[in-house]
Design an enzyme around this catalytic site. Sequence first.
Site, short mmCIF file in Angstrom:
data_model
loop_
_atom_site.label_atom_id
_atom_site.label_comp_id
_atom_site.label_asym_id
_atom_site.label_seq_id
_atom_site.Cartn_x
_atom_site.Cartn_y
_atom_site.Cartn_z
CD GLU A 158 -3.19 0.44 0.29
OE1 GLU A 158 -2.70 1.30 -0.46
OE2 GLU A 158 -4.42 0.28 0.44
CG ASP A 159 -0.99 4.74 -1.55
OD1 ASP A 159 -1.71 3.97 -0.87
OD2 ASP A 159 -1.48 5.63 -2.27
CG ASP A 207 -6.15 8.45 6.49
OD1 ASP A 207 -5.94 8.73 7.67
OD2 ASP A 207 -6.73 9.23 5.71
CG PHE A 235 -4.33 15.60 1.57
CD1 PHE A 235 -5.20 14.52 1.56
CD2 PHE A 235 -3.80 16.04 0.37
CE1 PHE A 235 -5.54 13.89 0.37
CE2 PHE A 235 -4.13 15.42 -0.82
CZ PHE A 235 -5.01 14.35 -0.82
CG ASP A 268 -4.98 10.99 -5.99
OD1 ASP A 268 -4.87 10.08 -5.13
OD2 ASP A 268 -6.08 11.48 -6.31
NE ARG A 315 -3.24 8.50 -9.02
CZ ARG A 315 -3.86 8.11 -7.91
NH1 ARG A 315 -3.16 7.77 -6.86
NH2 ARG A 315 -5.17 8.08 -7.85
P1 IMP Z 1 -8.03 4.60 4.53
O1 IMP Z 1 -9.02 3.67 3.93
O2 IMP Z 1 -8.67 5.68 5.37
O3 IMP Z 1 -6.89 3.93 5.25
O4 IMP Z 1 -7.41 5.46 3.37
C1 IMP Z 1 -6.68 4.91 2.42
C2 IMP Z 1 -6.80 5.66 1.12
O5 IMP Z 1 -7.12 7.06 1.29
C3 IMP Z 1 -5.45 5.64 0.49
O6 IMP Z 1 -5.29 4.48 -0.29
C4 IMP Z 1 -5.42 6.90 -0.29
O7 IMP Z 1 -5.97 6.69 -1.55
C5 IMP Z 1 -6.30 7.85 0.48
N1 IMP Z 1 -5.52 8.77 1.33
C6 IMP Z 1 -5.46 8.78 2.68
N2 IMP Z 1 -4.67 9.76 3.12
C7 IMP Z 1 -4.20 10.39 2.01
C8 IMP Z 1 -3.31 11.52 1.82
O8 IMP Z 1 -2.79 12.16 2.74
N3 IMP Z 1 -3.08 11.86 0.51
C9 IMP Z 1 -3.62 11.20 -0.55
N4 IMP Z 1 -4.45 10.16 -0.40
C10 IMP Z 1 -4.74 9.75 0.87
MG MG Z 2 -4.27 3.59 -1.91
#
Ligand code: IMP
Ligand code: MG
Length: 180
Positions: free
Chosen positions: A102-103, A106, A155, A162, A168
């Site tokens: 994963e990148d 969150d 963020f 992105d 990206r």
């Molecule tokens: P989660 O499901 O809340 O863990 O969020 C995961 C997804 O939210 C990631 O795969 C990203 O696509 C997006 N995301 C969360 N934080 C960021 C950020 O700071 N910048 C860009 N995308 C984010």
């Molecule tokens: Mg992602």
Amino acid sequence: MNTVQILDKKFKLSIPSADINLKTREMADLINANLKGKDIVFVVVLNGAFMFAGDLLRYVHLPNHITFIKLASYAGTSTSGTVKQLIGLNEDIENKTVVIVEDIIDTGHTLDAIFGLLQGFSPAEIKIATLLHKPGCYRFNYKIDYLGFSIPNNFVVGYGLDYNCYGRNLNDIYVLEENL
Ligand code: IMP
Ligand code: MG
């Protein structure tokens, strides 16, 4: 570049590419040491993880398969109102060591959905590798086996991540200036 403008927002340099490269190599070294002898499938989560995965996996020296998935959400009847569907998993992961790449993690909702869906295919084990993690937002208990950087709840863009689909391709990671 110390700042970049993307659409209506200004972003400031946060993690330079040299730091990302070093960290990526460290993570690959750990994987090389820990997963030796396992039957490994890396499951790269698109779109955001494409750049990280490209750099991480070139330093992994163990035999492995690499596959790419995406999550599709559609309005459904579950309590959350959306149902997640896995698209693109065309690898047999039964009895294999799966490493989710994963990148960023969150809240962990995306990870939770992916983990649940992959578990349905009976892998031997599931490991998690992510470049970034926002522990302040995390609502789950999955152990993150390979972590690049823990970051505050701000963020960020670049290196695969992105803002409204832009940014990206940036080589470094930038943080939204109004968050600082
Ligand atoms: P989660 O499901 O809340 O863990 O969020 C995961 C997804 O939210 C990631 O795969 C990203 O696509 C997006 N995301 C969360 N934080 C960021 C950020 O700071 N910048 C860009 N995308 C984010
Ligand atoms: Mg992602």
